[in-house]
Design an enzyme around this catalytic site. Structure first.
Site, PDB file in Angstrom:
ATOM      1  N   GLY A  75      37.187  49.133  36.078  1.00  0.00           N
ATOM      2  CA  GLY A  75      36.421  49.680  34.961  1.00  0.00           C
ATOM      3  C   GLY A  75      36.921  49.172  33.619  1.00  0.00           C
ATOM      4  CB  THR A  76      40.336  48.549  32.292  1.00  0.00           C
ATOM      5  OG1 THR A  76      40.785  49.875  32.565  1.00  0.00           O
ATOM      6  CG2 THR A  76      40.959  48.051  31.007  1.00  0.00           C
ATOM      7  CG  ASN A 155      38.180  59.663  30.844  1.00  0.00           C
ATOM      8  OD1 ASN A 155      37.518  59.457  29.842  1.00  0.00           O
ATOM      9  ND2 ASN A 155      39.500  59.626  30.825  1.00  0.00           N
ATOM     10  CB  SER A 203      35.935  51.807  38.267  1.00  0.00           C
ATOM     11  OG  SER A 203      37.203  51.635  38.837  1.00  0.00           O
ATOM     12  CB  ALA A 204      35.541  50.297  43.851  1.00  0.00           C
ATOM     13  CG  HIS A 205      40.077  53.493  41.375  1.00  0.00           C
ATOM     14  ND1 HIS A 205      40.915  54.466  40.915  1.00  0.00           N
ATOM     15  CD2 HIS A 205      39.741  52.757  40.307  1.00  0.00           C
ATOM     16  CE1 HIS A 205      41.092  54.314  39.611  1.00  0.00           C
ATOM     17  NE2 HIS A 205      40.382  53.280  39.223  1.00  0.00           N
ATOM     18  CB  THR A 241      39.677  33.507  43.340  1.00  0.00           C
ATOM     19  OG1 THR A 241      39.937  32.120  43.121  1.00  0.00           O
ATOM     20  CG2 THR A 241      39.238  33.726  44.782  1.00  0.00           C
ATOM     21  CB  CYS A 329      53.586  60.781  26.849  1.00  0.00           C
ATOM     22  SG  CYS A 329      55.272  61.013  26.315  1.00  0.00           S
TER      23      CYS A 329
END
Ligand SMILES: Cc1ncc(COP(=O)(O)O)c(C=O)c1O
Length: 392
Positions: A75-76, A155, A203-205, A241, A329
Site C-alpha cells: 500500500g505504501t 486506518n 494492499s494484500a495483507h 521484477t 512515539c
C-alpha cells in the site's frame, strides 16, 4: 497448571493472517515455478501467465481493464506512486494538491514531499466524526489543483468517506482523484467507476493475502512520473521484477474478499458491535472515535477518558489480548497520533484511543473475554490515575 487461554488477536487492521486457500494458490509460485515473467522461455511464460491471470482477477474486482493495474510492493508504494507519480506528471498543468489531515502517512508524507518540487499542499481538516466535508474540498480547489487524495476508510478509526461525492467535486475542478482503499478493500465495494476515482491503492495483507504486495489502479489516460528506475515492467510504470507469488496471492485474496463480502462483513459487524457494546456500557465513559453506521464493520475504535492507551495495550498484551493504539512515539514522548489530534477529541480522551479490529478467526466468546479484559484493565488504570491525583 491449567493451560493459558489462547491469545485473542484483535489487530486485523495492522495485518490479517494468510488465508490457507490463498496460500494454496501461491504455493506453486513459491518454489516449483522459478521463472521471471520477463523471460521468454517456458518457465518465464508460466510466470507471465500467472501474473496476467492475477491482473485480470484484480481488474475484475475493481471493474477496470487489466492494463490499468500496476502491481507494487504494498500500500505504501501504491500511495507514493499515486500521489508523487501523478502530481509530478501533471506539474505543467499546476502545482497544487489537496489531501486530508487524517490520511495514512504513505499519502500525507508523499504529498508533503512534493513541496520540494514547488507544489503547494492543502491538508483538509475533518469533522469530529473524521469525515471530510464536501464544501471544505470545494473551497480548497484551485485552477492549478492537479490531484486530490482522500482515503476511502481511515486506518485508525475506520471512518468511511463519501468518495463519490468528493470525486465529483474534484473532477468538476479538473483534478484527478486518488483514494487509498487499503483498509476498505476487504469490506467495501471498490468498483472504480462507482467510486468515480482515477487512482486507487490496495494492499494484500489487510485482506488475508501475503505481506509486501499491493496494487495501484491507474485510469487509462492518467500519466505517472516514474519513481523507480530500471526495467520496463508494469508497462513502464514500475521498474523491478514482479513478486509473482505475492501477486497471485493478492489476486486470490481480493477475489475471495469480493465473493464473501456480505458474509464476512456481517460476521465482523456482529463481533465488533458486541465488543464495543461491552466496553461502552461498562461505565468508564468510553466512546467510539468512528461514527456508527459510517465505520468499517471490522472496527471497534474506542477512546477512554483519563487512560493512557499505551499502558492499556501493554496490560492487555500481557493478558493475551492483542490490539493497537492511536499513539505514535515521537522523540521519546507518546503523543496522540495525527488522526486522533485531527478529530479534536476532548483533552481527556486524546491519550486513550484504542483500536480493536476483528477478523475471520475471532469468536463471540473471544469478544466477551476481550471486552472483560479491556474493561478490567481500563478500570485499573482509572483507579491508578485517581490515586496518583490524590497523592499529587
Ligand atoms: C490506510 C492505509 N494506507 C496505507 C497503508 C500502507 O500499506 P502497506 O503496509 O501495505 O505498505 C496502510 C497500512 O497500514 C493503511 O492502513
Amino acid at each position: 497448571m491449567p493451560a493459558a487461554p489462547p491469545r485473542i488477536y484483535l489487530d486485523h487492521a495492522a495485518a490479517t493472517p494468510l488465508d490457507p486457500a490463498v496460500f494454496e494458490a501461491m504455493r506453486p509460485y513459491l518454489w516449483l515455478a522459478p521463472g521471471n515473467p520477463s523471460s521468454v522461455h517456458c518457465a518465464g511464460r508460466r510466470a507471465r501467465a500467472a501474473l496476467d491471470a492475477a491482473r485480470r482477477q484484480v481488474a475484475d474486482v475493481l471493474g477496470c481493464g487489466p492494463s490499468e493495474i500496476v502491481f507494487t510492493s504494498g500500500g505504501t508504494e501504491a500511495d507514493n506512486l499515486a500521489v508523487i507519480g501523478a502530481a509530478l506528471a501533471a506539474a505543467r498543468r499546476g502545482r497544487h494538491v489537496v489531501t486530508c489531515a487524517i490520511e495514512h502517512h504513505a499519502v500525507l508524507f508523499a504529498a508533503r514531499s512534493l513541496r520540494a518540487h514547488g507544489f503547494e499542499v492543502t491538508e483538509l481538516g475533518v469533522d469530529p466524526t473524521g469525515r471530510v466535508a464536501p464544501d471544505a474540498l470545494a473551497n480548497a480547489l484551485r485552477p492549478d489543483t492537479v490531484l486530490v487524495s482522500i482515503g476511502l476508510a481511515n486506518n485508525e478509526t475506520g471512518t468511511i468517506q463519501d468518495i463519490p461525492a468528493l470525486s465529483r467535486i474534484a473532477h468538476a475542478a479538473g483534478a484527478w482523484m486518488h483514494t487509498d482503499a487499503v483498509q476498505a478493500a476487504g469490506q467495501l465495494d471498490i468498483n472504480v467507476d462507482r467510486l468515480d476515482v482515477d487512482l486507487l491503492s490496495l494492499s494484500a495483507h489487510k485482506l488475508y493475502g501475503p505481506k509486501a504486495v499491493g496494487a495501484l489502479y491507474v485510469r487509462g489516460g492518467v500519466a505517472l512520473a516514474r519513481l523507480a528506475f530500471g526495467g520496463a515492467q508494469e508497462r513502464d510504470r514500475r521498474a523491478g521484477t514482479e513478486n509473482v507469488p505475492g501477486i497471485v496471492g493478492l489476486g486470490a485474496a481480493l477475489t475471495r474478499a469480493r465473493d464473501r463480502r456480505a458474509e464476512r462483513t456481517a460476521t465482523y459487524r456482529r463481533l465488533s458491535s458486541a465488543l464495543a457494546a461491552r466496553v461502552l456500557h461498562a461505565g468508564l465513559g468510553a466512546r467510539l472515535t468512528g461514527p456508527p453506521g459510517r465505520t468499517l464493520p471490522s472496527f471497534a475504535p474506542l477512546a477512554f477518558p483519563n487512560v493512557d492507551a499505551t499502558s492499556l495495550l501493554i496490560r492487555l498484551d500481557l493478558d493475551g489480548v492483542e490490539v493497537s493504539t492511536g499513539a505514535a512515539c515521537t522523540s521519546g514522548s507518546l503523543e496522540p497520533s495525527h488522526v486522533i489530534q485531527a478529530l479534536g477529541l476532548p483533552a481527556a480522551y486524546r491519550r486513550g484511543a484504542l483500536r480493536c479490529t476483528v477478523g475471520l478467526g475471532n469468536t463471540d466468546e473471544e469478544m466477551q473475554r476481550a471486552g472483560d479484559a479491556i474493561v478490567r484493565h481500563a478500570q485499573a488504570l482509572h483507579e491508578l490515575a485517581a490515586a496518583r491525583t490524590e497523592v499529587d
